[in-house]
Design a protein around this motif. Structure first.
Motif, PDB file in Angstrom:
ATOM      1  N   ASN A   1     -15.641  36.796  83.630  1.00 28.59           N
ATOM      2  CA  ASN A   1     -16.529  37.547  84.525  1.00 28.59           C
ATOM      3  C   ASN A   1     -17.095  38.774  83.806  1.00 28.59           C
ATOM      4  O   ASN A   1     -16.803  39.923  84.172  1.00 28.59           O
ATOM      5  CB  ASN A   1     -15.790  37.959  85.805  1.00 28.59           C
ATOM      6  N   PRO A   2     -17.888  38.536  82.751  1.00 28.64           N
ATOM      7  CA  PRO A   2     -18.332  39.629  81.879  1.00 28.64           C
ATOM      8  C   PRO A   2     -18.965  40.794  82.639  1.00 28.64           C
ATOM      9  O   PRO A   2     -19.763  40.599  83.560  1.00 28.64           O
ATOM     10  CB  PRO A   2     -19.372  38.951  80.986  1.00 28.64           C
ATOM     11  N   PHE A   3     -18.568  41.998  82.208  1.00 25.59           N
ATOM     12  CA  PHE A   3     -19.109  43.247  82.740  1.00 25.59           C
ATOM     13  C   PHE A   3     -19.993  43.887  81.678  1.00 25.59           C
ATOM     14  O   PHE A   3     -19.660  43.874  80.498  1.00 25.59           O
ATOM     15  CB  PHE A   3     -17.967  44.208  83.097  1.00 25.59           C
ATOM     16  N   LEU A   4     -21.106  44.439  82.103  1.00 20.94           N
ATOM     17  CA  LEU A   4     -22.011  45.124  81.184  1.00 20.94           C
ATOM     18  C   LEU A   4     -22.569  46.378  81.834  1.00 20.94           C
ATOM     19  O   LEU A   4     -22.841  46.392  83.037  1.00 20.94           O
ATOM     20  CB  LEU A   4     -23.213  44.230  80.844  1.00 20.94           C
ATOM     21  N   ARG A   5     -22.747  47.401  81.021  1.00 23.89           N
ATOM     22  CA  ARG A   5     -23.484  48.577  81.481  1.00 23.89           C
ATOM     23  C   ARG A   5     -24.407  49.038  80.359  1.00 23.89           C
ATOM     24  O   ARG A   5     -23.985  49.129  79.203  1.00 23.89           O
ATOM     25  CB  ARG A   5     -22.525  49.700  81.859  1.00 23.89           C
ATOM     26  N   PHE A   6     -25.671  49.310  80.696  1.00 30.15           N
ATOM     27  CA  PHE A   6     -26.628  49.836  79.724  1.00 30.15           C
ATOM     28  C   PHE A   6     -27.700  50.609  80.488  1.00 30.15           C
ATOM     29  O   PHE A   6     -27.763  50.562  81.719  1.00 30.15           O
ATOM     30  CB  PHE A   6     -27.261  48.704  78.895  1.00 30.15           C
ATOM     31  N   ARG A   7     -28.545  51.333  79.733  1.00 31.70           N
ATOM     32  CA  ARG A   7     -29.619  52.115  80.350  1.00 31.70           C
ATOM     33  C   ARG A   7     -30.908  51.914  79.573  1.00 31.70           C
ATOM     34  O   ARG A   7     -30.870  51.783  78.343  1.00 31.70           O
ATOM     35  CB  ARG A   7     -29.279  53.611  80.337  1.00 31.70           C
ATOM     36  N   PHE A   8     -32.013  51.900  80.297  1.00 31.21           N
ATOM     37  CA  PHE A   8     -33.306  51.833  79.599  1.00 31.21           C
ATOM     38  C   PHE A   8     -34.291  52.808  80.227  1.00 31.21           C
ATOM     39  O   PHE A   8     -34.190  53.143  81.416  1.00 31.21           O
ATOM     40  CB  PHE A   8     -33.861  50.410  79.600  1.00 31.21           C
ATOM     41  N   LYS A   9     -35.229  53.266  79.397  1.00 26.47           N
ATOM     42  CA  LYS A   9     -36.279  54.162  79.885  1.00 26.47           C
ATOM     43  C   LYS A   9     -37.295  53.346  80.664  1.00 26.47           C
ATOM     44  O   LYS A   9     -37.746  52.301  80.181  1.00 26.47           O
ATOM     45  CB  LYS A   9     -36.978  54.855  78.706  1.00 26.47           C
ATOM     46  N   GLY A  10     -37.658  53.824  81.832  1.00 28.91           N
ATOM     47  CA  GLY A  10     -38.608  53.114  82.669  1.00 28.91           C
ATOM     48  C   GLY A  10     -37.916  52.578  83.902  1.00 28.91           C
ATOM     49  O   GLY A  10     -36.725  52.798  84.111  1.00 28.91           O
ATOM     50  N   GLY A  11     -38.684  51.874  84.706  1.00 27.71           N
ATOM     51  CA  GLY A  11     -38.167  51.374  85.965  1.00 27.71           C
ATOM     52  C   GLY A  11     -38.485  52.361  87.076  1.00 27.71           C
ATOM     53  O   GLY A  11     -38.540  53.574  86.845  1.00 27.71           O
TER      54      GLY A  11
ATOM     55  N   GLN B   1     -21.973  42.361  86.705  1.00 27.77           N
ATOM     56  CA  GLN B   1     -20.828  41.500  86.480  1.00 27.77           C
ATOM     57  C   GLN B   1     -21.269  40.072  86.749  1.00 27.77           C
ATOM     58  O   GLN B   1     -21.931  39.780  87.744  1.00 27.77           O
ATOM     59  CB  GLN B   1     -19.663  41.880  87.392  1.00 27.77           C
ATOM     60  N   ILE B   2     -20.916  39.185  85.814  1.00 27.33           N
ATOM     61  CA  ILE B   2     -21.388  37.801  85.867  1.00 27.33           C
ATOM     62  C   ILE B   2     -20.191  36.890  86.135  1.00 27.33           C
ATOM     63  O   ILE B   2     -19.303  36.781  85.289  1.00 27.33           O
ATOM     64  CB  ILE B   2     -22.014  37.387  84.518  1.00 27.33           C
ATOM     65  N   PRO B   3     -20.135  36.247  87.295  1.00 28.61           N
ATOM     66  CA  PRO B   3     -19.014  35.335  87.532  1.00 28.61           C
ATOM     67  C   PRO B   3     -19.071  34.164  86.541  1.00 28.61           C
ATOM     68  O   PRO B   3     -20.053  33.406  86.526  1.00 28.61           O
ATOM     69  CB  PRO B   3     -19.239  34.834  88.963  1.00 28.61           C
ATOM     70  N   HIS B   4     -18.077  34.054  85.680  1.00 27.11           N
ATOM     71  CA  HIS B   4     -18.019  32.967  84.694  1.00 27.11           C
ATOM     72  C   HIS B   4     -16.611  32.929  84.103  1.00 27.11           C
ATOM     73  O   HIS B   4     -16.060  33.971  83.785  1.00 27.11           O
ATOM     74  CB  HIS B   4     -19.054  33.179  83.580  1.00 27.11           C
ATOM     75  N   PRO B   5     -16.038  31.738  83.898  1.00 29.87           N
ATOM     76  CA  PRO B   5     -14.652  31.688  83.414  1.00 29.87           C
ATOM     77  C   PRO B   5     -14.480  32.190  81.983  1.00 29.87           C
ATOM     78  O   PRO B   5     -13.384  32.653  81.621  1.00 29.87           O
ATOM     79  CB  PRO B   5     -14.291  30.200  83.506  1.00 29.87           C
ATOM     80  N   MET B   6     -15.513  32.102  81.141  1.00 27.77           N
ATOM     81  CA  MET B   6     -15.421  32.524  79.741  1.00 27.77           C
ATOM     82  C   MET B   6     -14.161  31.932  79.087  1.00 27.77           C
ATOM     83  O   MET B   6     -13.384  32.624  78.430  1.00 27.77           O
ATOM     84  CB  MET B   6     -15.439  34.052  79.618  1.00 27.77           C
ATOM     85  N   GLU B   7     -13.978  30.622  79.255  1.00 31.07           N
ATOM     86  CA  GLU B   7     -12.824  29.949  78.630  1.00 31.07           C
ATOM     87  C   GLU B   7     -13.031  29.908  77.116  1.00 31.07           C
ATOM     88  O   GLU B   7     -14.073  29.480  76.635  1.00 31.07           O
ATOM     89  CB  GLU B   7     -12.664  28.524  79.170  1.00 31.07           C
ATOM     90  N   SER B   8     -12.000  30.312  76.387  1.00 32.46           N
ATOM     91  CA  SER B   8     -12.129  30.446  74.938  1.00 32.46           C
ATOM     92  C   SER B   8     -11.952  29.126  74.188  1.00 32.46           C
ATOM     93  O   SER B   8     -12.295  29.020  73.020  1.00 32.46           O
ATOM     94  CB  SER B   8     -11.089  31.437  74.421  1.00 32.46           C
ATOM     95  N   GLY B   9     -11.361  28.131  74.856  1.00 32.02           N
ATOM     96  CA  GLY B   9     -11.034  26.892  74.144  1.00 32.02           C
ATOM     97  C   GLY B   9      -9.699  26.983  73.427  1.00 32.02           C
ATOM     98  O   GLY B   9      -9.284  26.045  72.745  1.00 32.02           O
ATOM     99  N   GLN B  10      -8.995  28.122  73.584  1.00 30.38           N
ATOM    100  CA  GLN B  10      -7.707  28.339  72.908  1.00 30.38           C
ATOM    101  C   GLN B  10      -6.527  28.173  73.879  1.00 30.38           C
ATOM    102  O   GLN B  10      -5.396  28.053  73.450  1.00 30.38           O
ATOM    103  CB  GLN B  10      -7.641  29.768  72.348  1.00 30.38           C
ATOM    104  N   ARG B  11      -6.834  28.179  75.182  1.00 27.00           N
ATOM    105  CA  ARG B  11      -5.746  28.184  76.163  1.00 27.00           C
ATOM    106  C   ARG B  11      -5.343  26.765  76.539  1.00 27.00           C
ATOM    107  O   ARG B  11      -6.153  25.847  76.493  1.00 27.00           O
ATOM    108  CB  ARG B  11      -6.188  28.930  77.422  1.00 27.00           C
TER     109      ARG B  11
END
Lengths: 108, 154
Positions: free
Chosen positions: A69-79, A22-32
């Motif tokens: 506050n974008p959320f992301l989930r992904f998986r990769f082979k390795g690590g 999760q990335i703290p960021h306002p992600m303001e669209s410019g529409q509000r």
């Protein structure tokens, strides 16, 4: 103002690393509009990438339709437990931030 | 005013993180060019966004699972998951048909990264959530109607 650190969790199990972030960021669209009716300027992350050592494991481009506050989930082979991931983003104002996380062995 | 703002958005996206990495030789130039162009992000409707991505003739993909709620309780954060079973998937995009800028995100999945991603998007009103998958240079698309009950968010 300095951007806040990303919250990143990376667990490896059976050779696959599961990343949740999760990335703290306002992600303001410019529409509000604010209380006085003035348009709030657009302010959103445009690019994100995650590297495992030299290897790029995930890249993203965002527009303003991604939630605050974008959320992301992904998986990769390795690590492997103890190895590190490096996440970096850039926004439409040219602000940037990079954070590292250590991969953990998945519990259980 | 609006046109000026959009031009500014395009200009300010610049090389981006991926472009800088490509300049440093870390990633493939193809990925960086895609990031620099930000194709589709300034499109104001779904068809224009798909066309900008080169996906105007995308096939209706049966091998893609799109997970999104039937009814979005919180329009500002609607969880969307995409899982592609199309062999060779290297890119997944998520769009929201009736948002002011429908293209939400484009994910690049290098070899070894699983063709599955979960994120959260804003919804301005009830709309189609669209998952677009690129595999071996061909595009596949699936849609799901998501209802927004209270308000909406852009």
């Amino acid at each position: 103002m300095m951007a806040s650190p990303m919250r990143i969790r990376a667990d490896v199990r059976d050779g696959v690393t599961d990343v949740r972030m999760q990335i703290p960021h306002p992600m303001e669209s410019g529409q509000r509009k604010d209380d006085k009716g003035a348009l709030i300027p657009a302010h959103f992350i445009t690019a994100l990438e995650i590297r495992h050592g030299e290897r790029l494991v995930f890249g993203a481009e965002f527009g303003p339709s991604v939630s605050a506050n974008p959320f992301l989930r992904f998986r990769f082979k390795g690590g492997a437990a103890g190895e590190r991931l490096l996440a970096s983003w850039e926004d439409n104002r040219g602000e940037r931030r990079s954070d590292e996380v250590t991969i953990s062995a998945a519990p259980g | 005013m609006d046109r000026k703002r959009r031009a500014l958005l395009r200009a300010s996206s610049g090389l981006g993180v991926l472009g800088l990495l490509a300049a440093a030789g870390v990633i493939a130039p193809e990925l960086a060019q895609a990031a620099a162009a930000r194709a589709g992000f300034d499109a104001r409707d779904l068809d224009a966004a798909l066309a900008a991505l080169g996906a105007q003739h995308a096939e209706q993909g049966a091998e893609i699972s799109l997970t999104a709620p039937d009814i979005a309780e919180v329009a500002s954060a609607v969880s969307v998951g995409v899982l592609s079973r199309v062999p060779g998937t290297d890119r997944i995009a998520i769009l929201v048909s009736k948002n002011p800028f429908p293209l939400a995100a484009v994910f690049s999945l290098p070899e070894g990264t699983q063709p599955e991603v979960t994120t959260r998007v804003k919804m301005a009103q009830s709309a189609d959530v669209v998952a677009l998958v690129r595999a071996n240079g061909r595009f596949h698309v699936v849609k799901k109607v998501v209802a927004v009950t209270i308000g909406g968010c852009s």
